[in-house]
Design a protein around this motif. Structure first.
Motif, PDB file in Angstrom:
ATOM      1  N   LYS A 102     -75.402   6.620  20.582  1.00  0.00           N
ATOM      2  CA  LYS A 102     -74.538   7.126  20.006  1.00  0.00           C
ATOM      3  C   LYS A 102     -73.353   6.654  20.844  1.00  0.00           C
ATOM      4  O   LYS A 102     -72.887   5.832  20.619  1.00  0.00           O
ATOM      5  N   SER A 103     -73.341   8.277  21.222  1.00  0.00           N
ATOM      6  CA  SER A 103     -71.978   8.052  21.645  1.00  0.00           C
ATOM      7  C   SER A 103     -71.979   7.458  23.491  1.00  0.00           C
ATOM      8  O   SER A 103     -70.868   6.700  23.851  1.00  0.00           O
TER       9      SER A 103
ATOM     10  N   LEU B  70     -70.489   3.839  21.801  1.00  0.00           N
ATOM     11  CA  LEU B  70     -69.168   4.444  21.970  1.00  0.00           C
ATOM     12  C   LEU B  70     -68.688   3.803  22.855  1.00  0.00           C
ATOM     13  O   LEU B  70     -68.101   3.231  23.558  1.00  0.00           O
ATOM     14  N   SER B  71     -68.986   4.432  24.274  1.00  0.00           N
ATOM     15  CA  SER B  71     -68.154   5.138  25.695  1.00  0.00           C
ATOM     16  C   SER B  71     -68.175   3.026  25.993  1.00  0.00           C
ATOM     17  O   SER B  71     -67.218   3.020  26.781  1.00  0.00           O
TER      18      SER B  71
ATOM     19  N   ARG C   6     -58.824  -1.342  22.078  1.00  0.00           N
ATOM     20  CA  ARG C   6     -59.142  -0.214  21.118  1.00  0.00           C
ATOM     21  C   ARG C   6     -58.295   0.942  21.355  1.00  0.00           C
ATOM     22  O   ARG C   6     -57.962   0.896  22.292  1.00  0.00           O
TER      23      ARG C   6
ATOM     24  N   VAL D  13     -58.617   4.886  20.779  1.00  0.00           N
ATOM     25  CA  VAL D  13     -60.397   5.338  21.312  1.00  0.00           C
ATOM     26  C   VAL D  13     -59.891   7.517  20.626  1.00  0.00           C
ATOM     27  O   VAL D  13     -58.526   7.492  21.562  1.00  0.00           O
TER      28      VAL D  13
ATOM     29  N   LEU E 133     -62.514   3.025  18.046  1.00  0.00           N
ATOM     30  CA  LEU E 133     -64.073   4.366  18.243  1.00  0.00           C
ATOM     31  C   LEU E 133     -63.581   5.117  17.784  1.00  0.00           C
ATOM     32  O   LEU E 133     -62.530   6.415  19.074  1.00  0.00           O
TER      33      LEU E 133
ATOM     34  N   ASP F 249     -65.534   9.502  18.540  1.00  0.00           N
ATOM     35  CA  ASP F 249     -66.931   9.399  18.247  1.00  0.00           C
ATOM     36  C   ASP F 249     -67.159  11.556  17.903  1.00  0.00           C
ATOM     37  O   ASP F 249     -65.885  11.862  18.479  1.00  0.00           O
TER      38      ASP F 249
ATOM     39  N   LEU G 162     -64.867   1.920  14.212  1.00  0.00           N
ATOM     40  CA  LEU G 162     -67.160   1.954  14.478  1.00  0.00           C
ATOM     41  C   LEU G 162     -66.776   3.824  15.099  1.00  0.00           C
ATOM     42  O   LEU G 162     -66.224   4.295  15.779  1.00  0.00           O
TER      43      LEU G 162
ATOM     44  N   VAL H  46     -68.917   7.398  15.210  1.00  0.00           N
ATOM     45  CA  VAL H  46     -70.045   7.732  15.280  1.00  0.00           C
ATOM     46  C   VAL H  46     -69.906   9.779  14.909  1.00  0.00           C
ATOM     47  O   VAL H  46     -68.848  10.796  15.287  1.00  0.00           O
TER      48      VAL H  46
END
Length: 254
Positions: A43-44, A47-48, A75, A77, A154, A156, A186, A188
């Motif tokens: 998952k991570s 995303l990264s 994007r 983060v 994004l 995480d 998105l 996580v």
């Protein structure tokens, strides 16, 4: 209509370990999608890669139909760790990001203050990170990520380090911010209840190597009141997602 974010046949290796294989995922404009799955399912890592922080060996990533090329201002983060600059105030951290994005003059302060107000930090704009609680630091990080108006946000495990009460407060705040800004997210998380509460769609990943296993549409009304977590529909969907994840914890069981 083209997807806002499209991941096509993505593959990633770390030395001898195949982390991701043939990952395909598309997010629509203004859609909130959560990635769930057991630890190590990628998952991570996924995303990264989308953030432009990791390279990849196979596939394509498109934003508004154009190929993604490394990190970019399209994007925003937000990580579990707050990543604030300790020598800058809350306002200074947001202004720093805005200046890096090319904003100048009076607009920098106005936009920073607007976004700190959005995350309910108007009274703490001049506070430094060491003077803020964990939840407040994460609110600054969210304001900073939103300030330059990215196309995709994004996140995480952004609330993973917070206590249960603060975590719920942050979930409520994030849904409010998302409903106001309406951008593609998105997200996580290991917390299935969090995924159901926040998302339009939940994507479950499986391990060895990481792949998309199944998807769940979250057909619950918005805005979502806190009490929705005890509704039969919410509990039923949460149970379905948990059952899918548990299959990877005990793969040899019938």
């Amino acid at each position: 209509m083209a997807a806002k974010l499209e991941i096509k046949h993505l593959g990633k290796r770390f030395a001898r370990n195949e982390a991701l294989r043939d990952v395909n995922l598309a997010l629509a404009e203004n859609e909130f999608v959560s990635l769930v799955g057991v630890s190590g399912c990628g998952k991570s890592t996924l995303l990264s890669i989308v953030a432009g922080l990791l390279d990849y060996e196979a596939g394509d990533i498109l934003i508004d139909g154009a190929p993604m090329e490394g990190p970019g201002l399209d994007r925003g983060v937000v990580f579990q760790s707050y990543t604030l600059l300790p020598w800058l105030s809350a306002r200074g951290n947001v202004e720093f990001a805005l200046k890096a994005a090319g904003h100048k003059g009076k607009a920098v302060r106005e936009i920073a203050e607007e976004h700190l107000a959005l995350v309910r930090l108007s009274k703490f704009m001049d506070a430094y990170p060491h003077e803020l609680s964990g939840g407040m630091k994460q609110r600054v990080a969210i304001a900073r990520a939103l300030s330059y108006r990215p196309k995709v946000l994004l996140m995480d495990e952004p609330f993973g380090a917070l206590d249960a009460m603060t975590r719920h407060e942050m979930q409520t705040l994030l849904t409010g911010v998302w409903e106001k800004h309406r951008l593609t997210v998105l997200f996580v998380t290991h917390d299935v209840e969090e995924a159901v509460y926040l998302s339009d769609r939940i994507v479950a990943m499986t391990i060895g190597p990481g792949r998309i296993k199944t998807e769940f549409k979250v057909d619950l009304p918005r805005p979502r009141p806190a009490g929705i977590t005890t509704s039969p529909e919410f509990i039923a969907l949460q149970s379905q997602v948990l059952a899918t994840i548990r299959e990877d914890l005990h793969p040899d069981e019938d």
